[in-house]
Design a protein around this motif. Sequence first.
Motif, PDB file in Angstrom:
ATOM      1  N   GLY A  24     -18.600  71.024  76.865  1.00  0.00           N
ATOM      2  CA  GLY A  24     -17.708  70.987  75.701  1.00  0.00           C
ATOM      3  C   GLY A  24     -17.767  72.267  74.889  1.00  0.00           C
ATOM      4  N   ILE A  25     -18.977  72.822  74.744  1.00  0.00           N
ATOM      5  CA  ILE A  25     -19.138  74.067  73.996  1.00  0.00           C
ATOM      6  C   ILE A  25     -18.575  75.249  74.779  1.00  0.00           C
ATOM      7  CG2 ILE A  25     -20.823  75.684  73.033  1.00  0.00           C
ATOM      8  CD1 ILE A  25     -22.668  73.235  72.594  1.00  0.00           C
ATOM      9  N   THR A  26     -18.950  75.343  76.058  1.00  0.00           N
ATOM     10  CA  THR A  26     -18.573  76.490  76.887  1.00  0.00           C
ATOM     11  C   THR A  26     -17.071  76.585  77.118  1.00  0.00           C
ATOM     12  OG1 THR A  26     -20.698  76.523  78.047  1.00  0.00           O
ATOM     13  CG2 THR A  26     -18.825  77.531  79.174  1.00  0.00           C
ATOM     14  N   ASN A  27     -16.436  75.459  77.378  1.00  0.00           N
ATOM     15  CA  ASN A  27     -15.045  75.493  77.818  1.00  0.00           C
ATOM     16  C   ASN A  27     -14.013  75.112  76.766  1.00  0.00           C
ATOM     17  OD1 ASN A  27     -15.247  76.258  80.701  1.00  0.00           O
ATOM     18  ND2 ASN A  27     -16.519  74.427  80.809  1.00  0.00           N
ATOM     19  N   PHE A  28     -14.469  74.644  75.607  1.00  0.00           N
ATOM     20  CA  PHE A  28     -13.499  74.235  74.583  1.00  0.00           C
ATOM     21  C   PHE A  28     -13.793  74.845  73.208  1.00  0.00           C
ATOM     22  CE2 PHE A  28     -13.423  70.834  77.808  1.00  0.00           C
ATOM     23  CZ  PHE A  28     -12.100  70.963  78.211  1.00  0.00           C
ATOM     24  N   LEU A  29     -14.878  74.443  72.570  1.00  0.00           N
ATOM     25  CA  LEU A  29     -15.138  74.943  71.220  1.00  0.00           C
ATOM     26  C   LEU A  29     -15.445  76.432  71.206  1.00  0.00           C
ATOM     27  CD1 LEU A  29     -17.181  72.125  69.438  1.00  0.00           C
ATOM     28  CD2 LEU A  29     -14.720  72.397  69.728  1.00  0.00           C
ATOM     29  N   GLY A  30     -16.203  76.898  72.194  1.00  0.00           N
ATOM     30  CA  GLY A  30     -16.536  78.317  72.260  1.00  0.00           C
ATOM     31  C   GLY A  30     -15.318  79.214  72.403  1.00  0.00           C
ATOM     32  N   PRO A  31     -14.478  79.013  73.438  1.00  0.00           N
ATOM     33  CA  PRO A  31     -13.278  79.847  73.608  1.00  0.00           C
ATOM     34  C   PRO A  31     -12.304  79.763  72.429  1.00  0.00           C
ATOM     35  CG  PRO A  31     -13.770  78.676  75.631  1.00  0.00           C
ATOM     36  CD  PRO A  31     -14.692  78.110  74.583  1.00  0.00           C
ATOM     37  N   ALA A  32     -12.228  78.594  71.785  1.00  0.00           N
ATOM     38  CA  ALA A  32     -11.316  78.431  70.654  1.00  0.00           C
ATOM     39  C   ALA A  32     -11.898  78.978  69.355  1.00  0.00           C
ATOM     40  CB  ALA A  32     -10.964  76.951  70.474  1.00  0.00           C
ATOM     41  N   LYS A  33     -13.186  79.395  69.378  1.00  0.00           N
ATOM     42  CA  LYS A  33     -13.886  79.909  68.197  1.00  0.00           C
ATOM     43  C   LYS A  33     -13.945  78.868  67.086  1.00  0.00           C
ATOM     44  CE  LYS A  33     -14.161  83.784  70.385  1.00  0.00           C
ATOM     45  NZ  LYS A  33     -15.382  84.109  71.143  1.00  0.00           N
ATOM     46  N   PHE A  34     -14.138  77.602  67.492  1.00  0.00           N
ATOM     47  CA  PHE A  34     -14.275  76.540  66.515  1.00  0.00           C
ATOM     48  C   PHE A  34     -15.745  76.262  66.253  1.00  0.00           C
ATOM     49  CE2 PHE A  34     -10.034  74.448  67.860  1.00  0.00           C
ATOM     50  CZ  PHE A  34      -9.366  75.322  67.033  1.00  0.00           C
ATOM     51  N   TYR A  92     -28.599  74.544  79.745  1.00  0.00           N
ATOM     52  CA  TYR A  92     -27.335  74.033  80.274  1.00  0.00           C
ATOM     53  C   TYR A  92     -26.150  74.812  79.709  1.00  0.00           C
ATOM     54  CZ  TYR A  92     -29.023  70.071  82.963  1.00  0.00           C
ATOM     55  OH  TYR A  92     -29.619  69.286  83.933  1.00  0.00           O
ATOM     56  N   GLU A  93     -26.255  75.272  78.456  1.00  0.00           N
ATOM     57  CA  GLU A  93     -25.179  76.070  77.892  1.00  0.00           C
ATOM     58  C   GLU A  93     -25.068  77.389  78.652  1.00  0.00           C
ATOM     59  OE1 GLU A  93     -22.392  78.145  76.025  1.00  0.00           O
ATOM     60  OE2 GLU A  93     -24.417  78.970  76.067  1.00  0.00           O
ATOM     61  N   TRP A  94     -26.224  77.994  78.938  1.00  0.00           N
ATOM     62  CA  TRP A  94     -26.229  79.239  79.725  1.00  0.00           C
ATOM     63  C   TRP A  94     -25.675  78.985  81.128  1.00  0.00           C
ATOM     64  CZ3 TRP A  94     -28.955  79.751  84.319  1.00  0.00           C
ATOM     65  CH2 TRP A  94     -28.892  81.009  84.924  1.00  0.00           C
ATOM     66  N   PHE A  95     -26.073  77.897  81.758  1.00  0.00           N
ATOM     67  CA  PHE A  95     -25.655  77.575  83.130  1.00  0.00           C
ATOM     68  C   PHE A  95     -24.147  77.362  83.207  1.00  0.00           C
ATOM     69  CE2 PHE A  95     -24.718  74.544  86.528  1.00  0.00           C
ATOM     70  CZ  PHE A  95     -25.318  75.165  87.614  1.00  0.00           C
TER      71      PHE A  95
END
Length: 212
Positions: A24-34, A92-95
Amino acid sequence: MSKRKKHLTEFLFINLGFFIAAMGITNFLGPAKFTAGGFTGLAILINTLFSNFSIAQAMLLLNIPVFILGAIIIGKKYALTTTYALILFPFYEWFTHSFLRFVHPATDGLAFKFIAVVAGAICIGIGIGLAVAFGSNTGGTVIVAQIFNRLFNFPVGNVMMVADSIVILISAYFLGFDTVIYAVICSLLIGKTVNFTIAKSKKFQESFFSIA
């Protein structure tokens, strides 16, 4: 069910939880800068402002001082149960960031932002809910809240809401106040999903562990 099988089941669900949250962090919140509050939100903000810091590195650096403080105030047993999560979640976030990152054509578009809020919040909510329900600790503001609860008897949920609000305001200053709306929606959706996941997981444990 034997203790060994029970511990193995808990281990698998905790790992599944952190994996889903990391996705969820890697593919959604991170790219959206949320940012959705908490140390996850701060880590995303740090990554946005200082790209040489990955989200995983920022999460680990933020968690170390509060972990030490929690170990001193709450005790050694608490430290042992928390150590596992503090290593596992950033891993897991790094992976997922290194090997399972989706390619998004337009991260600035309104459609992606909507998808990012909903999908990201649900993934994180399910992940945290599974981890907590099966006996782990997500670190971050949870540790801060537990410290305040131990010292001043403040309700954990209230402290977390205050901490999340502070993070959202800090993020709004750097990323723009239009992000506040997304952040508030995201935080509320995460909270609802966490509560739902914990409730369903507890029912699953009661039935599964009793018949296995």
